[in-house]
Design an enzyme around this catalytic site. Sequence first.
Site, PDB file in Angstrom:
ATOM      1  CG  HIS A   1     -15.767   8.380   6.650  1.00 21.23           C
ATOM      2  ND1 HIS A   1     -16.919   9.110   6.129  1.00 21.23           N
ATOM      3  CD2 HIS A   1     -14.703   8.640   6.340  1.00 21.23           C
ATOM      4  CE1 HIS A   1     -16.124  10.051   5.400  1.00 21.23           C
ATOM      5  NE2 HIS A   1     -14.902   9.688   5.537  1.00 21.23           N
TER       6      HIS A   1
ATOM      7  NE  ARG B   1     -12.913  11.405   7.631  1.00 25.81           N
ATOM      8  CZ  ARG B   1     -11.822  10.454   6.976  1.00 25.81           C
ATOM      9  NH1 ARG B   1     -11.168   9.503   7.612  1.00 25.81           N
ATOM     10  NH2 ARG B   1     -11.526  11.145   5.877  1.00 25.81           N
TER      11      ARG B   1
ATOM     12  CB  ALA C   1       2.675   2.642   4.570  1.00 32.51           C
ATOM     13  N   GLY C   2       3.754   0.620   2.463  1.00 33.59           N
ATOM     14  CA  GLY C   2       4.862  -0.290   2.071  1.00 33.59           C
ATOM     15  C   GLY C   2       5.598  -0.114   0.823  1.00 33.59           C
TER      16      GLY C   2
ATOM     17  CD  GLU D   1      -6.032   1.673   8.018  1.00 31.18           C
ATOM     18  OE1 GLU D   1      -6.222   2.096   6.860  1.00 31.18           O
ATOM     19  OE2 GLU D   1      -7.295   1.497   8.601  1.00 31.18           O
TER      20      GLU D   1
ATOM     21  N   GLY E   1       0.898  -1.079  -0.039  1.00 31.28           N
ATOM     22  CA  GLY E   1       0.139   0.006   0.068  1.00 31.28           C
ATOM     23  C   GLY E   1       0.814   1.081  -0.049  1.00 31.28           C
TER      24      GLY E   1
ATOM     25  CG  LEU F   1      -4.074   8.895   1.549  1.00 32.62           C
ATOM     26  CD1 LEU F   1      -4.464   9.525   0.228  1.00 32.62           C
ATOM     27  CD2 LEU F   1      -3.898   7.514   1.196  1.00 32.62           C
TER      28      LEU F   1
ATOM     29  CB  SER G   1     -14.847  11.408  -0.738  1.00 30.83           C
ATOM     30  OG  SER G   1     -13.749  12.395  -0.098  1.00 30.83           O
TER      31      SER G   1
HETATM   32  C1  LIG Z   1     -12.688   4.102   0.888  1.00 29.97           C
HETATM   33  C2  LIG Z   1     -11.478   4.537   1.605  1.00 29.97           C
HETATM   34  C3  LIG Z   1     -11.212   6.100   1.261  1.00 29.97           C
HETATM   35  C4  LIG Z   1     -10.128   6.764   1.806  1.00 29.97           C
HETATM   36  N1  LIG Z   1      -9.920   7.826   1.589  1.00 29.97           N
HETATM   37  C5  LIG Z   1      -8.889   8.623   2.065  1.00 29.97           C
HETATM   38  C6  LIG Z   1      -8.450   9.736   1.680  1.00 29.97           C
HETATM   39  O1  LIG Z   1      -8.868  10.679   0.923  1.00 29.97           O
HETATM   40  N2  LIG Z   1      -7.443  10.445   2.549  1.00 29.97           N
HETATM   41  C7  LIG Z   1      -6.448   9.761   3.468  1.00 29.97           C
HETATM   42  O2  LIG Z   1      -5.614  10.275   3.999  1.00 29.97           O
HETATM   43  N3  LIG Z   1      -6.884   8.544   3.669  1.00 29.97           N
HETATM   44  C8  LIG Z   1      -8.165   7.869   3.235  1.00 29.97           C
HETATM   45  N4  LIG Z   1      -8.430   6.531   3.420  1.00 29.97           N
HETATM   46  C9  LIG Z   1      -7.618   5.938   4.408  1.00 29.97           C
HETATM   47  C10 LIG Z   1      -6.300   5.268   3.757  1.00 29.97           C
HETATM   48  O3  LIG Z   1      -6.629   5.014   2.398  1.00 29.97           O
HETATM   49  C11 LIG Z   1      -5.646   4.020   4.326  1.00 29.97           C
HETATM   50  O4  LIG Z   1      -5.488   4.240   5.793  1.00 29.97           O
HETATM   51  C12 LIG Z   1      -4.157   3.886   3.805  1.00 29.97           C
HETATM   52  O5  LIG Z   1      -4.404   3.691   2.341  1.00 29.97           O
HETATM   53  C13 LIG Z   1      -3.588   2.701   4.456  1.00 29.97           C
HETATM   54  O6  LIG Z   1      -2.270   2.454   3.812  1.00 29.97           O
HETATM   55  P1  LIG Z   1      -1.393   1.368   3.984  1.00 29.97           P
HETATM   56  O7  LIG Z   1      -0.077   1.288   3.265  1.00 29.97           O
HETATM   57  O8  LIG Z   1      -1.063   1.186   5.591  1.00 29.97           O
HETATM   58  O9  LIG Z   1      -2.284  -0.084   3.960  1.00 29.97           O
HETATM   59  P2  LIG Z   1      -3.081  -0.653   2.621  1.00 29.97           P
HETATM   60  O10 LIG Z   1      -3.085   0.165   1.687  1.00 29.97           O
HETATM   61  O11 LIG Z   1      -4.072  -1.214   3.199  1.00 29.97           O
HETATM   62  O12 LIG Z   1      -2.036  -1.694   2.299  1.00 29.97           O
HETATM   63  C14 LIG Z   1      -1.778  -3.131   2.950  1.00 29.97           C
HETATM   64  C15 LIG Z   1      -0.801  -3.952   2.044  1.00 29.97           C
HETATM   65  O13 LIG Z   1      -0.724  -5.027   2.854  1.00 29.97           O
HETATM   66  C16 LIG Z   1      -0.604  -6.020   1.947  1.00 29.97           C
HETATM   67  N5  LIG Z   1      -0.879  -7.220   3.025  1.00 29.97           N
HETATM   68  C17 LIG Z   1      -2.027  -7.236   3.926  1.00 29.97           C
HETATM   69  N6  LIG Z   1      -1.760  -8.221   4.726  1.00 29.97           N
HETATM   70  C18 LIG Z   1      -0.780  -8.826   4.418  1.00 29.97           C
HETATM   71  C19 LIG Z   1      -0.152 -10.128   4.450  1.00 29.97           C
HETATM   72  N7  LIG Z   1      -0.640 -10.838   5.519  1.00 29.97           N
HETATM   73  N8  LIG Z   1       0.856 -10.673   3.923  1.00 29.97           N
HETATM   74  C20 LIG Z   1       1.298  -9.992   2.834  1.00 29.97           C
HETATM   75  N9  LIG Z   1       0.703  -8.858   2.594  1.00 29.97           N
HETATM   76  C21 LIG Z   1      -0.295  -8.269   3.043  1.00 29.97           C
HETATM   77  C22 LIG Z   1      -1.824  -5.932   0.968  1.00 29.97           C
HETATM   78  O14 LIG Z   1      -1.576  -6.567  -0.125  1.00 29.97           O
HETATM   79  C23 LIG Z   1      -1.293  -4.478   0.784  1.00 29.97           C
HETATM   80  O15 LIG Z   1      -0.149  -4.317  -0.093  1.00 29.97           O
HETATM   81  C24 LIG Z   1      -9.425   5.783   2.942  1.00 29.97           C
HETATM   82  C25 LIG Z   1      -9.861   4.564   3.125  1.00 29.97           C
HETATM   83  C26 LIG Z   1     -10.826   4.138   2.652  1.00 29.97           C
HETATM   84  C27 LIG Z   1     -11.539   2.692   2.988  1.00 29.97           C
END
Ligand SMILES: Cc1cc2nc3c(=O)[nH]c(=O)nc-3n(C[C@H](O)[C@H](O)[C@H](O)COP(=O)(O)OP(=O)(O)OC[C@H]3O[C@@H](n4cnc5c(N)ncnc54)[C@H](O)[C@@H]3O)c2cc1C
Length: 659
Positions: free
Chosen positions: A268, A339, A46-47, A445, A44, A461, A286
């Site tokens: 939300h 929120r 972060a990763g 997250e 995601g 984000l 959104s």
């Molecule tokens: C509909 C929606 C709209 C949003 N809009 C906004 C916005 O406008 N602005 C904002 O700031 N935030 C927003 N958010 C929140 C934001 O999108 C997330 O908090 C953020 O993208 C999380 O990023 P991340 O990289 O931490 O995790 P994620 O994007 O959830 O990525 C997780 C990664 O981990 C991998 N993974 C998970 N479990 C495993 C495992 N066991 N083994 C291997 N890989 C694994 C997945 O494949 C993925 O690559 C929104 C969230 C939603 C649901």
Amino acid sequence: MAKVLDSKIPAGPVPEKWKEYKAHQRLVNPKNKLKLDVIVVGTGLAGASAAASLGEMGFNVINLCIQDSPRRAHSIAAQGGINAAKCYQNDGDSVYRLFYDTVKGGDYRAREANVYRLAEVSNNIIDQCVAQGVPFAREYGGMLANRSFGGAQVSRTFYAKGQTGQQLLLGAYSSLSCQVNAGKVKLYTRYEMEDVVIVDGRARGIIAKNLVTGKLERFSANAVVIATGGYGNTYFLSTNAMGCNCTAAVQCYRKGAFFANPSYVQIHPTCIPVHGDKQSKLTLMSESLRNDGRIWVPKKIEDAKALQAGTKQGWEIPEEDRDYYLERRYPAFGNLVPRDVASRAAKERCDKGFGVNNTGLAVFLDFSESINRLGLDVIMQRYGNLFEMYEEITDVFPGDVANEINGVKYYKPMMIYPAIHYTMGGIWVDYELQTTIPGLFAIGECNFSDHGANRLGASALMQGLADGYFVLPYTIQNYLADQSIWGKVPTDRPEFEEAEKAVDAELTRLLNIKGKRSVDSIHKELGHIMWEYVGMGRTAEGLKEGLKKMHELEKEFDTNLFVPGTKEGLNVELDKAIHLRDFFTMGQLVAFDALSRNESCGGHFREEYQTEEGEAKRDDENYFYVGCWEYKGKGNEPELIKEPLEYEAIKVQTRNYKN
Ligand SMILES: Cc1cc2nc3c(=O)[nH]c(=O)nc-3n(C[C@H](O)[C@H](O)[C@H](O)COP(=O)(O)OP(=O)(O)OC[C@H]3O[C@@H](n4cnc5c(N)ncnc54)[C@H](O)[C@@H]3O)c2cc1C
């Protein structure tokens, strides 16, 4: 003796901490760092940003994700935008103001020094993403455009239509691909981390399942970073992608990483309401829509009853009979309150019988005023794809004129209701983003670090990319600097052997239950329990009842689950069963934390602790801490360990969005 958590925050005034920290950190010897391997789980925002940055710095990175491409990580769903304190609008924004808004928005339960660092690097993120070619919206004159999100009185949200997450992820993915091409990142798609391997008390590798062949594989490295997202899907219905799970985080928790503030779950306010019991997913509209949309319910209960019966439509109710309850209750922030506040206010109106759809669980989000003022073209430029998405799901286009009363045009309003969206809690990390297991880091997250009890819109984000591009790549070096002499641990060591055997045994156990219930039917029931007893309004009695019901349902899972197929090859049901096993652990953890926190703050609302006006009532004397939980085995109550919060730059006070 009580355990004390060292958050490793450097001494000195808050604004200086991060600068001093960067200046004093030990940099890895460039010769050594080339030999160091880091596993990054998750692609995601972060990763992907962490893997790309670490690769660019010379580390050998193993990067895994469950999807078939990093571009399909859940981050792609983010719609509204990303915050930064650029002050392009010249509206008085600053690093300090973003820092202050975030701490206040989190109801004074975030770690102050972390939030300052986040606000400080926010501007770098925008520069980095622009350099990558992320097509942020621009003003006519070419400057990057901004809009407002909840909990702020300035415009600091950068956006790319309603697809900000997708565009940011494409930017991070292009950097990642560059490192894959350079041979510094090795990408494993459709791999799921099932366990972390601990050797001599340090994280030295993982066990992952190849989701296509079903084979378990061992990966060894000098450090492990998890970036696996939140645990919102514990509630079954949420705005999260269907694949979101907390297996990696929960497995780290079982192996000794503390889990912090699990009860801080974000609900939300602007989601499409639940419309039936066959649904498996909820859709977010959104928060950016609250810039121009006004939220209301009827003033008169008879109008609400007519709406619920379907004998009246929203556009038939004239202006004077509408209750814009957020504008009424919070004149200073209006529709842009945070929120948690907006969600509770919607629930309060619906609980009093003013809901506007057949279930009575919906309020209106109306664009009539802004379309009349700005024209449909402008509104479509801002939210076109969101309007289209809403129409696809509900068959109602919010830009359609429906009525004209006294020369005022009324457009078809959206219907919205609060839903589970984001989880502020997560794996506990210190200031360096290291968990309580040395060598195991958590970012994005899946850690707990920056948002306190409530996250402000567009800050997830920001945090994910801050962690990935600008924090972890520095801090992880402090750990790795000492590790270069050890080299990698061979994967034939007994610790890897044992971890793999344990994962294999779990897969066999789940397949051999051979009961009668599908994974989804049990997950849905767990979701009902979570929403009913551990949801928007919690009580001690309800939480105890919820825990009892979860224990009973977990027994049903352990004895009456049916998983078709075998361990070999693709078996989606088996993967979901593993996720559900961990949602049970997570659900109970959320309830334990909620039960132990006898106060209301941010997303955690205990009905016993509220003001006369129904606002959250904190208890700073007794609960001004991060609640960290240590796993004590299946079926046992986890142990609570407290990290006291220390505020020196911001005065802790009651949140006020009224004036
Ligand atoms: C509909 C929606 C709209 C949003 N809009 C906004 C916005 O406008 N602005 C904002 O700031 N935030 C927003 N958010 C929140 C934001 O999108 C997330 O908090 C953020 O993208 C999380 O990023 P991340 O990289 O931490 O995790 P994620 O994007 O959830 O990525 C997780 C990664 O981990 C991998 N993974 C998970 N479990 C495993 C495992 N066991 N083994 C291997 N890989 C694994 C997945 O494949 C993925 O690559 C929104 C969230 C939603 C649901």
